[in-house]
Design an enzyme around this catalytic site. Structure first.
Site, PDB file in Angstrom:
ATOM      1  N   LYS A 233      50.401 133.981  70.239  1.00 13.99           N
ATOM      2  CA  LYS A 233      49.896 135.468  70.816  1.00 13.99           C
ATOM      3  C   LYS A 233      48.598 135.651  70.485  1.00 13.99           C
ATOM      4  CE  LYS A 233      50.989 139.343  68.399  1.00 13.99           C
ATOM      5  NZ  LYS A 233      49.513 140.220  68.374  1.00 13.99           N
TER       6      LYS A 233
ATOM      7  N   ASP B 284      48.063 139.416  74.353  1.00 10.70           N
ATOM      8  CA  ASP B 284      48.515 140.726  73.941  1.00 10.70           C
ATOM      9  C   ASP B 284      47.259 141.890  73.884  1.00 10.70           C
ATOM     10  OD1 ASP B 284      49.792 143.009  72.569  1.00 10.70           O
ATOM     11  OD2 ASP B 284      49.640 141.835  70.508  1.00 10.70           O
ATOM     12  N   LEU B 285      46.725 142.278  74.844  1.00 11.13           N
ATOM     13  CA  LEU B 285      45.754 143.104  75.011  1.00 11.13           C
ATOM     14  C   LEU B 285      46.093 144.446  75.306  1.00 11.13           C
ATOM     15  CD1 LEU B 285      43.179 140.933  76.833  1.00 11.13           C
ATOM     16  CD2 LEU B 285      43.409 141.307  74.424  1.00 11.13           C
ATOM     17  N   LYS B 286      47.128 145.046  75.481  1.00 15.82           N
ATOM     18  CA  LYS B 286      47.926 146.261  75.854  1.00 15.82           C
ATOM     19  C   LYS B 286      47.017 147.218  76.592  1.00 15.82           C
ATOM     20  CE  LYS B 286      50.302 146.301  71.195  1.00 15.82           C
ATOM     21  NZ  LYS B 286      49.772 144.974  70.522  1.00 15.82           N
ATOM     22  N   TYR B 287      46.817 146.822  77.697  1.00 20.63           N
ATOM     23  CA  TYR B 287      46.144 147.404  78.746  1.00 20.63           C
ATOM     24  C   TYR B 287      46.472 149.045  79.037  1.00 20.63           C
ATOM     25  CZ  TYR B 287      44.479 142.786  80.176  1.00 20.63           C
ATOM     26  OH  TYR B 287      44.022 141.501  80.422  1.00 20.63           O
TER      27      TYR B 287
ATOM     28  N   ASP C 202      44.678 152.078  81.422  1.00 20.50           N
ATOM     29  CA  ASP C 202      43.559 152.402  81.912  1.00 20.50           C
ATOM     30  C   ASP C 202      43.957 153.134  83.221  1.00 20.50           C
ATOM     31  OD1 ASP C 202      40.614 152.843  82.841  1.00 20.50           O
ATOM     32  OD2 ASP C 202      40.186 151.450  81.293  1.00 20.50           O
ATOM     33  N   ILE C 203      42.929 153.245  84.090  1.00 22.78           N
ATOM     34  CA  ILE C 203      43.473 153.816  85.489  1.00 22.78           C
ATOM     35  C   ILE C 203      44.145 152.550  86.216  1.00 22.78           C
ATOM     36  CG2 ILE C 203      41.496 155.712  85.634  1.00 22.78           C
ATOM     37  CD1 ILE C 203      39.934 153.641  87.659  1.00 22.78           C
TER      38      ILE C 203
ATOM     39  N   ASN D 172      44.088 150.978  89.286  1.00 23.93           N
ATOM     40  CA  ASN D 172      43.448 149.811  89.474  1.00 23.93           C
ATOM     41  C   ASN D 172      42.680 148.926  88.349  1.00 23.93           C
ATOM     42  OD1 ASN D 172      41.915 148.364  91.948  1.00 23.93           O
ATOM     43  ND2 ASN D 172      40.158 149.061  90.803  1.00 23.93           N
TER      44      ASN D 172
ATOM     45  N   THR E 266      54.702 150.754  66.834  1.00 22.46           N
ATOM     46  CA  THR E 266      55.828 151.186  65.776  1.00 22.46           C
ATOM     47  C   THR E 266      54.952 151.817  64.359  1.00 22.46           C
ATOM     48  OG1 THR E 266      55.303 148.885  64.960  1.00 22.46           O
ATOM     49  CG2 THR E 266      57.359 149.274  65.895  1.00 22.46           C
TER      50      THR E 266
ATOM     51  N   ARG F  76      61.230 138.918  59.565  1.00 21.10           N
ATOM     52  CA  ARG F  76      61.090 138.278  58.380  1.00 21.10           C
ATOM     53  C   ARG F  76      62.243 137.392  58.057  1.00 21.10           C
ATOM     54  NH1 ARG F  76      56.798 139.063  59.425  1.00 21.10           N
ATOM     55  NH2 ARG F  76      54.894 139.847  58.334  1.00 21.10           N
TER      56      ARG F  76
ATOM     57  N   GLY G 160      54.113 135.969  62.465  1.00 18.36           N
ATOM     58  CA  GLY G 160      52.745 135.520  62.025  1.00 18.36           C
ATOM     59  C   GLY G 160      52.694 135.059  60.608  1.00 18.36           C
ATOM     60  N   ARG G 161      52.574 135.992  59.574  1.00 15.17           N
ATOM     61  CA  ARG G 161      52.345 135.385  58.325  1.00 15.17           C
ATOM     62  C   ARG G 161      53.563 134.522  57.697  1.00 15.17           C
ATOM     63  NH1 ARG G 161      50.333 141.137  56.706  1.00 15.17           N
ATOM     64  NH2 ARG G 161      51.862 141.753  58.567  1.00 15.17           N
TER      65      ARG G 161
HETATM   66  O1  C5P Z   1      52.237 138.656  60.222  1.00 16.53           O
HETATM   67  P1  C5P Z   1      53.159 139.326  60.989  1.00 16.53           P
HETATM   68  O2  C5P Z   1      54.569 138.449  61.366  1.00 16.53           O
HETATM   69  O3  C5P Z   1      53.476 140.558  60.488  1.00 16.53           O
HETATM   70  O4  C5P Z   1      52.586 139.456  62.417  1.00 16.53           O
HETATM   71  C1  C5P Z   1      53.038 140.175  63.483  1.00 16.53           C
HETATM   72  C2  C5P Z   1      52.264 140.361  64.583  1.00 16.53           C
HETATM   73  O5  C5P Z   1      52.853 141.223  65.564  1.00 16.53           O
HETATM   74  C3  C5P Z   1      50.837 140.815  64.313  1.00 16.53           C
HETATM   75  O6  C5P Z   1      49.818 140.323  65.275  1.00 16.53           O
HETATM   76  C4  C5P Z   1      50.893 142.122  64.758  1.00 16.53           C
HETATM   77  O7  C5P Z   1      49.653 142.961  64.992  1.00 16.53           O
HETATM   78  C5  C5P Z   1      51.756 142.323  65.841  1.00 16.53           C
HETATM   79  N1  C5P Z   1      52.643 143.866  65.904  1.00 16.53           N
HETATM   80  C6  C5P Z   1      53.398 144.089  64.819  1.00 16.53           C
HETATM   81  N2  C5P Z   1      54.188 145.341  64.844  1.00 16.53           N
HETATM   82  C7  C5P Z   1      54.169 145.805  66.245  1.00 16.53           C
HETATM   83  C8  C5P Z   1      53.327 145.511  67.251  1.00 16.53           C
HETATM   84  C9  C5P Z   1      52.855 144.190  67.169  1.00 16.53           C
HETATM   85  O8  C5P Z   1      53.557 143.431  63.699  1.00 16.53           O
HETATM   86  N3  C5P Z   1      54.731 147.006  66.224  1.00 16.53           N
END
Ligand code: C5P
Length: 241
Positions: A37, A64-67, A69-70, A72, A126, A187, A216-217
């Site tokens: 991502k 994941d740029l979450k557009y 806007d208008i 077009n 969230t 997790r 991620g982490r």
């Molecule tokens: O490190 P971790 O597993 O918490 O990363 C989760 C990823 O998902 C991050 O890039 C975070 O910005 C993204 N994310 C999130 N919760 C959301 C939407 C996106 O943790 N509701």
């Protein structure tokens, strides 16, 4: 579910800002996760080069740029995401039916469904709660709003949503089994919770119907990230047994 199918469910959140890190993580994880991502920070810092670097290492990309806007503008940005060859991209359902529908129609005019990215909608972030909704004039509950926006996205032709693990069941019920659900806040049992508040294990998230898990982490901060990714796959498979 095969091991390969379980690996494909993992989307590694590439939350870095330098190309040297993109290269390192892509080489290390390309055969251990299903996708990478790329979010606003990395894309703002490094642009399409980050996406291309991941692809060169054999990785697929969720842009994941979450557009929002208008119509077009969002449609044109989504076409560029498609030209980059990303597998997933996203937009805000709060941008409305026309914004989402114009985007999907524009993509479908230029690409076959197999060639274009799957487009996901963000319903309610969230980080928002009931109070946040009230402050912008929305009077219904977060869950009602999530379902309302997921259905609107589906009607507009969008392929799925990004949702918290707790919302997966609700969305499945409202939108059926073919609507994609991608969930962060996952997790594994071995990892720390970090700042995530409403978490679920990989096995439970998949059992409740998530198609992809953004993680991620728990992988990035592990002593051995490859072993961590493997352990997550093991947890998903054990949950299916
Ligand atoms: O490190 P971790 O597993 O918490 O990363 C989760 C990823 O998902 C991050 O890039 C975070 O910005 C993204 N994310 C999130 N919760 C959301 C939407 C996106 O943790 N509701």
């Amino acid at each position: 579910m095969t091991r390969e199918e379980a690996v494909k469910k993992i989307i590694f959140a590439m939350d870095v800002k330098e190309l040297s890190d993109v290269q390192l993580w892509s080489e290390l994880l390309a055969s251990h996760v299903g996708m990478f991502k790329v979010g606003k920070q990395l894309y703002t810092a490094c642009g399409p080069t980050a996406v291309q670097m991941i692809q060169k290492c054999g990785g697929e990309v969720f842009l994941d740029l979450k557009y929002h806007d208008i119509p077009n503008t969002v449609a044109m940005a989504s076409l560029e995401a498609a030209h980059l060859g990303v597998k997933l991209c996203d937009l805000h359902a709060m941008g409305g039916y026309e914004m989402m529908n114009t985007t999907m129609e524009t993509l479908d005019k230029k690409f076959s469904v197999a060639e274009r990215p799957r487009v996901l909608a963000i319903t309610v972030l969230t980080s928002s709660n009931e109070e946040t909704l009230r402050s912008i004039g929305v009077q219904i509950s977060v869950h009602e709003m999530v379902v309302k926006l997921a259905k609107l996205a589906q009607k507009a032709g969008v392929d799925g949503v990004v949702a918290s693990p707790q919302e997966v069941g609700l969305i499945r019920e409202a939108c059926g089994k073919d609507f994609l659900v991608v969930t962060p806040g996952v997790r594994p049992s071995f990892a720390s919770v970090d700042d995530q508040k409403r978490i679920m294990t990989p096995a439970d998230a998949v059992k409740s119907g998530a198609d992809y898990l953004v993680i991620g982490r728990p992988i990035a901060a592990a002593d051995n990230p490859v072993s961590a990714a493997e352990a997550i796959v093991d947890e998903i498979l054990a949950g299916q047994a």
